[in-house]
Design a protein around this motif. Structure first.
Motif, PDB file in Angstrom:
ATOM      1  N   PHE A 101       0.838  -1.199   0.000  1.00  0.00           N
ATOM      2  CA  PHE A 101       0.000   0.000   0.000  1.00  0.00           C
ATOM      3  C   PHE A 101       0.872   1.248   0.000  1.00  0.00           C
ATOM      4  CE2 PHE A 101      -2.801  -2.931   2.606  1.00  0.00           C
ATOM      5  CZ  PHE A 101      -3.668  -3.205   1.565  1.00  0.00           C
ATOM      6  N   VAL A 102       0.686   2.064  -1.011  1.00  0.00           N
ATOM      7  CA  VAL A 102       1.398   3.336  -1.068  1.00  0.00           C
ATOM      8  C   VAL A 102       0.361   4.443  -0.968  1.00  0.00           C
ATOM      9  CG1 VAL A 102       2.867   4.839  -2.474  1.00  0.00           C
ATOM     10  CG2 VAL A 102       3.173   2.345  -2.558  1.00  0.00           C
ATOM     11  N   ALA A 103       0.496   5.307   0.027  1.00  0.00           N
ATOM     12  CA  ALA A 103      -0.441   6.429   0.142  1.00  0.00           C
ATOM     13  C   ALA A 103       0.223   7.667  -0.430  1.00  0.00           C
ATOM     14  CB  ALA A 103      -0.814   6.650   1.595  1.00  0.00           C
ATOM     15  N   LEU A 104      -0.549   8.350  -1.289  1.00  0.00           N
ATOM     16  CA  LEU A 104      -0.055   9.597  -1.864  1.00  0.00           C
ATOM     17  C   LEU A 104      -0.929  10.695  -1.274  1.00  0.00           C
ATOM     18  CD1 LEU A 104       1.712  11.033  -3.999  1.00  0.00           C
ATOM     19  CD2 LEU A 104       0.009  10.410  -5.711  1.00  0.00           C
ATOM     20  N   THR A 105      -0.287  11.614  -0.553  1.00  0.00           N
ATOM     21  CA  THR A 105      -1.065  12.659   0.108  1.00  0.00           C
ATOM     22  C   THR A 105      -0.448  14.021  -0.177  1.00  0.00           C
ATOM     23  OG1 THR A 105      -2.183  13.192   2.179  1.00  0.00           O
ATOM     24  CG2 THR A 105       0.131  12.552   2.355  1.00  0.00           C
ATOM     25  N   GLY A 106      -1.121  15.052   0.260  1.00  0.00           N
ATOM     26  CA  GLY A 106      -0.640  16.413  -0.011  1.00  0.00           C
ATOM     27  C   GLY A 106      -1.829  17.335  -0.176  1.00  0.00           C
ATOM     28  N   PRO A 107      -1.591  18.635  -0.066  1.00  0.00           N
ATOM     29  CA  PRO A 107      -2.701  19.598  -0.130  1.00  0.00           C
ATOM     30  C   PRO A 107      -3.438  19.546  -1.473  1.00  0.00           C
ATOM     31  CG  PRO A 107      -0.612  20.703   0.386  1.00  0.00           C
ATOM     32  CD  PRO A 107      -0.282  19.287   0.082  1.00  0.00           C
ATOM     33  N   SER A 153       0.585  -3.916  -6.133  1.00  0.00           N
ATOM     34  CA  SER A 153       0.690  -2.669  -5.389  1.00  0.00           C
ATOM     35  C   SER A 153      -0.597  -1.883  -5.521  1.00  0.00           C
ATOM     36  CB  SER A 153       1.824  -1.801  -5.932  1.00  0.00           C
ATOM     37  OG  SER A 153       3.058  -2.343  -5.557  1.00  0.00           O
ATOM     38  N   ILE A 154      -0.980  -1.260  -4.420  1.00  0.00           N
ATOM     39  CA  ILE A 154      -2.183  -0.432  -4.422  1.00  0.00           C
ATOM     40  C   ILE A 154      -1.779   0.972  -3.994  1.00  0.00           C
ATOM     41  CG2 ILE A 154      -4.451  -0.130  -3.352  1.00  0.00           C
ATOM     42  CD1 ILE A 154      -4.527  -3.226  -3.049  1.00  0.00           C
ATOM     43  N   VAL A 155      -1.996   1.932  -4.904  1.00  0.00           N
ATOM     44  CA  VAL A 155      -1.668   3.322  -4.597  1.00  0.00           C
ATOM     45  C   VAL A 155      -2.976   4.016  -4.235  1.00  0.00           C
ATOM     46  CG1 VAL A 155      -0.749   5.495  -5.506  1.00  0.00           C
ATOM     47  CG2 VAL A 155       0.257   3.308  -6.216  1.00  0.00           C
ATOM     48  N   ILE A 156      -3.013   4.648  -3.075  1.00  0.00           N
ATOM     49  CA  ILE A 156      -4.241   5.307  -2.642  1.00  0.00           C
ATOM     50  C   ILE A 156      -3.949   6.782  -2.398  1.00  0.00           C
ATOM     51  CG2 ILE A 156      -6.146   5.267  -0.988  1.00  0.00           C
ATOM     52  CD1 ILE A 156      -5.101   2.408  -0.187  1.00  0.00           C
ATOM     53  N   ILE A 157      -4.629   7.625  -3.170  1.00  0.00           N
ATOM     54  CA  ILE A 157      -4.507   9.060  -2.935  1.00  0.00           C
ATOM     55  C   ILE A 157      -5.519   9.405  -1.862  1.00  0.00           C
ATOM     56  CG2 ILE A 157      -4.839  11.344  -3.942  1.00  0.00           C
ATOM     57  CD1 ILE A 157      -3.996  10.138  -6.632  1.00  0.00           C
ATOM     58  N   LEU A 180      -4.076   6.464   5.647  1.00  0.00           N
ATOM     59  CA  LEU A 180      -2.611   6.583   5.722  1.00  0.00           C
ATOM     60  C   LEU A 180      -2.042   5.571   6.717  1.00  0.00           C
ATOM     61  CD1 LEU A 180      -1.987  10.435   5.644  1.00  0.00           C
ATOM     62  CD2 LEU A 180      -2.385   8.835   3.775  1.00  0.00           C
ATOM     63  N   ASN A 181      -2.873   5.253   7.680  1.00  0.00           N
ATOM     64  CA  ASN A 181      -2.486   4.324   8.732  1.00  0.00           C
ATOM     65  C   ASN A 181      -2.201   2.903   8.274  1.00  0.00           C
ATOM     66  OD1 ASN A 181      -1.927   4.203  11.405  1.00  0.00           O
ATOM     67  ND2 ASN A 181      -3.900   5.082  11.985  1.00  0.00           N
ATOM     68  N   ILE A 182      -2.715   2.525   7.113  1.00  0.00           N
ATOM     69  CA  ILE A 182      -2.423   1.174   6.635  1.00  0.00           C
ATOM     70  C   ILE A 182      -1.288   1.189   5.611  1.00  0.00           C
ATOM     71  CG2 ILE A 182      -4.799   0.345   6.981  1.00  0.00           C
ATOM     72  CD1 ILE A 182      -4.960   0.440   3.787  1.00  0.00           C
ATOM     73  N   ALA A 183      -0.789   2.376   5.283  1.00  0.00           N
ATOM     74  CA  ALA A 183       0.202   2.468   4.206  1.00  0.00           C
ATOM     75  C   ALA A 183       1.547   1.902   4.633  1.00  0.00           C
ATOM     76  CB  ALA A 183       0.364   3.922   3.771  1.00  0.00           C
ATOM     77  N   ASP A 184       2.174   1.206   3.700  1.00  0.00           N
ATOM     78  CA  ASP A 184       3.550   0.759   3.948  1.00  0.00           C
ATOM     79  C   ASP A 184       4.493   1.906   3.624  1.00  0.00           C
ATOM     80  OD1 ASP A 184       2.896  -2.074   4.458  1.00  0.00           O
ATOM     81  OD2 ASP A 184       2.156  -1.953   2.400  1.00  0.00           O
ATOM     82  N   ARG A 225       8.358  14.732   0.908  1.00  0.00           N
ATOM     83  CA  ARG A 225       8.909  13.692   1.771  1.00  0.00           C
ATOM     84  C   ARG A 225       8.352  12.363   1.324  1.00  0.00           C
ATOM     85  NH1 ARG A 225       6.630  15.436   7.289  1.00  0.00           N
ATOM     86  NH2 ARG A 225       5.468  16.767   5.857  1.00  0.00           N
ATOM     87  N   GLU A 226       9.085  11.296   1.573  1.00  0.00           N
ATOM     88  CA  GLU A 226       8.516   9.966   1.433  1.00  0.00           C
ATOM     89  C   GLU A 226       9.206   9.046   2.410  1.00  0.00           C
ATOM     90  OE1 GLU A 226      10.589   9.009  -2.770  1.00  0.00           O
ATOM     91  OE2 GLU A 226       9.741   7.255  -1.781  1.00  0.00           O
ATOM     92  N   GLY A 227       8.490   8.029   2.832  1.00  0.00           N
ATOM     93  CA  GLY A 227       9.085   7.104   3.781  1.00  0.00           C
ATOM     94  C   GLY A 227       8.044   6.145   4.304  1.00  0.00           C
ATOM     95  N   THR A 228       8.395   5.424   5.328  1.00  0.00           N
ATOM     96  CA  THR A 228       7.446   4.477   5.910  1.00  0.00           C
ATOM     97  C   THR A 228       6.402   5.262   6.689  1.00  0.00           C
ATOM     98  OG1 THR A 228       8.705   4.322   7.943  1.00  0.00           O
ATOM     99  CG2 THR A 228       9.261   2.738   6.212  1.00  0.00           C
ATOM    100  N   ARG A 229       5.334   4.566   7.030  1.00  0.00           N
ATOM    101  CA  ARG A 229       4.276   5.201   7.812  1.00  0.00           C
ATOM    102  C   ARG A 229       4.852   5.767   9.107  1.00  0.00           C
ATOM    103  NH1 ARG A 229       0.920   0.853   8.244  1.00  0.00           N
ATOM    104  NH2 ARG A 229       2.144   0.052   9.969  1.00  0.00           N
ATOM    105  N   GLU A 230       5.702   5.000   9.758  1.00  0.00           N
ATOM    106  CA  GLU A 230       6.271   5.427  11.036  1.00  0.00           C
ATOM    107  C   GLU A 230       7.091   6.709  10.878  1.00  0.00           C
ATOM    108  OE1 GLU A 230       6.433   2.277   9.832  1.00  0.00           O
ATOM    109  OE2 GLU A 230       4.951   1.414  11.198  1.00  0.00           O
TER     110      GLU A 230
END
Ligand SMILES: Nc1ncnc2c1ncn2[C@@H]1O[C@H](COP(=O)(O)OP(=O)(O)O)[C@@H](O)[C@H]1O
Ligand SMILES: [Mg+2]
Lengths: 239, 306
Positions: free
Chosen positions: A32-38, A188-192, A199-203, A215-220
């Protein structure tokens, strides 16, 4: 699986060049890849570039070792890329069952179509023969859109803000849709998304700001810094 | 009956065999089978015109009448008059259709004038399909005229479809409605090549609480041309709705002319007309499902006309 190399997307507006995406480099391999941002940061633009709907003005896309930059939407779909639109498209006369059959790429039984609808929380019997037209609500369309991507079950799936309009259903159900989907596709599942619960389930979390990867990185690594910045909306804000 | 005639019958009447109930099959201008039933009588006309009179007894329920027309000759023209007399409170299905296979180079033409007298409280579903084929360069022409007289509280539903092979069509439909009568029209047309289709509806809502809903969906491809006219006159307290929804492709041309006239302050009339190309985002969505651009277009058109 998918590598974005120096993706740029420039448009001309009133004679001036506007940089919508600048030099985006990203490798998508995780579950799971989360893509976030304003809003307006370029997330949907990037998703459309992955699906082939928009052509980048610079950079390359490599999918399983193949340069797919010049491939059409159809060719990418056939290679295993799926995309759930932020704003689903309506069709006069095409029924929910037709659309799911087209997505599955073969004739499917009513039972199979119902299975996909049930997964997204729609009572299949009520929807299967409905037209995918203006008589459906935004939330219903959104779930049917997700069901089309489930029916494809491809290696890479991109969901553009899938949580919109699902208030009455629940995030937990949406999350289990993604989890089940992963079990089937092992891709792979990309979720915007802006939602903390998602975001909490994103790897991996990728933060896009003004067309650049901030920025990019692990959820933690990423999530704690997002909370409270306004980029990420907690579930409670919405309900 | 040969394979070609069977194919045409299948296209226009969904008939695989001799139909149940009353029927009259007309082939190249001649009778090719007829059956009347206890409640539905089919007779030759007595006024010298080609065609038949169909008498449906009052209270006839769950019966159907099939009256397909098949033409397989080139250089053949006919004008046929069929009159339907539907008794009070009957509830029937009427399936008409015309299939032309013209493999010659001359024109084949069928003009059918259908007149319906719908008795009080009667309900009719009228399904009409037009289909043409042929491998010559001959033209297939169909000019159907439909005249509908609706008595009080009757209901007439007309489904008319012209999907393939008719080079030129000029359709005129007129309806006059008395108190409480309802008219529903669903028209579907697909034209391509250099085909031309004109359809024109004129509805007079004369009786209180009568209503009409006339909806046309069409696709015009290649160099084809279509004209849709729909005139509704609300002469008392009544409701009328007309809608033309057309997809235009290639170099085609579509004209929509809705015309509403209210002759009473209690007439409620609405028209909608939309002409446009297939939305790009619809094609793109289907392409993301793996369809080619052409397959996507075909699916969109198929859905739109289904
Ligand atoms: N073709 C275009 N022409 C001009 N501006 C565009 C075009 N496409 C997108 N934009 C702009 O690019 C920015 C990013 O849009 P988008 O990718 O939809 O952002 P997000 O999905 O992150 O909200 C927005 O400011 C939008 O208005
Ligand atoms: Mg967006």
């Amino acid at each position: 699986m998918l590598e974005l190399q120096n993706i740029c997307f420039d448009v001309e507006e009133n004679g001036a060049i506007k940089h919508i995406l600048s030099d985006v480099c990203l490798t998508i391999n995780d579950r799971f890849v989360a893509l976030t941002g304003p809003n307006g940061s370029g997330k949907s633009t990037l998703a459309k570039i992955i699906a082939g709907i928009l052509t980048p003005t610079g950079g390359k896309l490599i999918f399983n070792g193949e340069d797919i930059t010049a491939l059409s939407v159809t060719e990418r779909a056939k290679r295993g890329i799926s995309f759930a639109f932020q704003q689903p498209v309506r069709f006069k006369g095409i029924t929910v069952k037709d659309l799911i059959s087209l997505a599955a790429g073969k004739h499917i039984t009513v039972g199979e179509a119902c299975g996909f609808l049930s997964e997204v929380g729609l009572c299949a019997r009520d929807y299967i023969d409905r037209e995918v037209n203006a008589s459906l609500s935004g939330g219903e369309l959104k779930r049917i859109e997700i069901a089309t991507v489930l029916a494809r079950g491809t290696e890479l799936s991109v969901f553009d803000e899938p949580e919109a309009g699902i208030d009455l259903w629940s995030f937990q159900n949406l999350i289990s849709v993604f989890e089940k989907m992963y079990q089937k596709t092992q891709g792979s599942i990309v979720i915007i998304s802006h939602q903390e619960r998602i975001l909490n389930i994103a790897d991996k979390i990728v933060v896009l700001t003004a067309g650049k990867i901030e920025r990019e990185g692990t959820r933690e690594e990423i999530l704690p810094s997002l909370l409270g910045t306004g980029v990420c909306r907690a579930l409670t804000d919405k309900l | 009956m040969d394979e070609l005639e069977k194919m045409l019958l299948l296209q226009v009447a969904d008939l695989h065999r001799v139909p149940d109930g009353a029927y009259n099959i007309r082939k190249n201008g001649e009778g090719d089978g007829r059956r009347s039933t206890d409640r539905i009588r089919i007779e030759d006309r007595k006024d010298g015109h080609a065609g038949i009179d169909i008498f449906i007894a009052p209270n006839t329920k769950n019966e159907s009448v099939h009256i397909p027309v098949v033409i397989t000759k080139t250089d053949y023209r006919e004008r046929v008059y069929n009159d339907f007399y539907v008794g009070e409170n009957a509830d029937v299905l009427i399936i008409a259709g015309c299939g032309i296979h013209n493999c010659g180079v001359e024109t084949s033409e069928h003009t059918g004038v259908h007149t319906f007298h719908i008795g009080r409280g009667a309900k009719v579903r009228y399904v009409e399909k037009h289909y043409g084929s042929g491998d010559g360069n001959g033209e297939n022409i169909m000019n159907p005229a439909t005249v509908i007289y609706q008595e009080e509280d009757s209901r007439f539903e007309m489904e008319s479809t012209q999907i393939k092979g008719i080079d030129s069509t000029d359709r005129e439909t007129t309806a006059t409605l008395k108190k409480g009568a309802e008219l529903v029209v669903r028209e579907k047309i697909y034209t391509h090549g250099r085909q031309f289709a004109r359809t024109n509806f004129t509805v007079d809502l004369n009786g209180e609480n009568s209503g009409a809903d006339v909806v046309s969906r069409s696709v015009a491809a290649d160099d084809s041309r279509q004209t849709f006219g729909s005139r509704i006159n609300g002469n008392t307290a009544c409701h009328g709705h007309t809608e033309c929804d057309a997809i235009i492709m290639d170099r085609a041309c579509v004209t929509a002319v809705p015309e509403l006239t209210a002759n009473s302050v209690d007439a409620e009339l609405i028209h909608e007309a939309a002409i446009g190309k297939i939305a790009g985002e619809q094609i793109i969505k289907l392409m993301t499902l793996g369809l080619t651009e052409q397959e996507a277009e075909e699916q969109i058109i198929k859905g739109f006309l289904s």
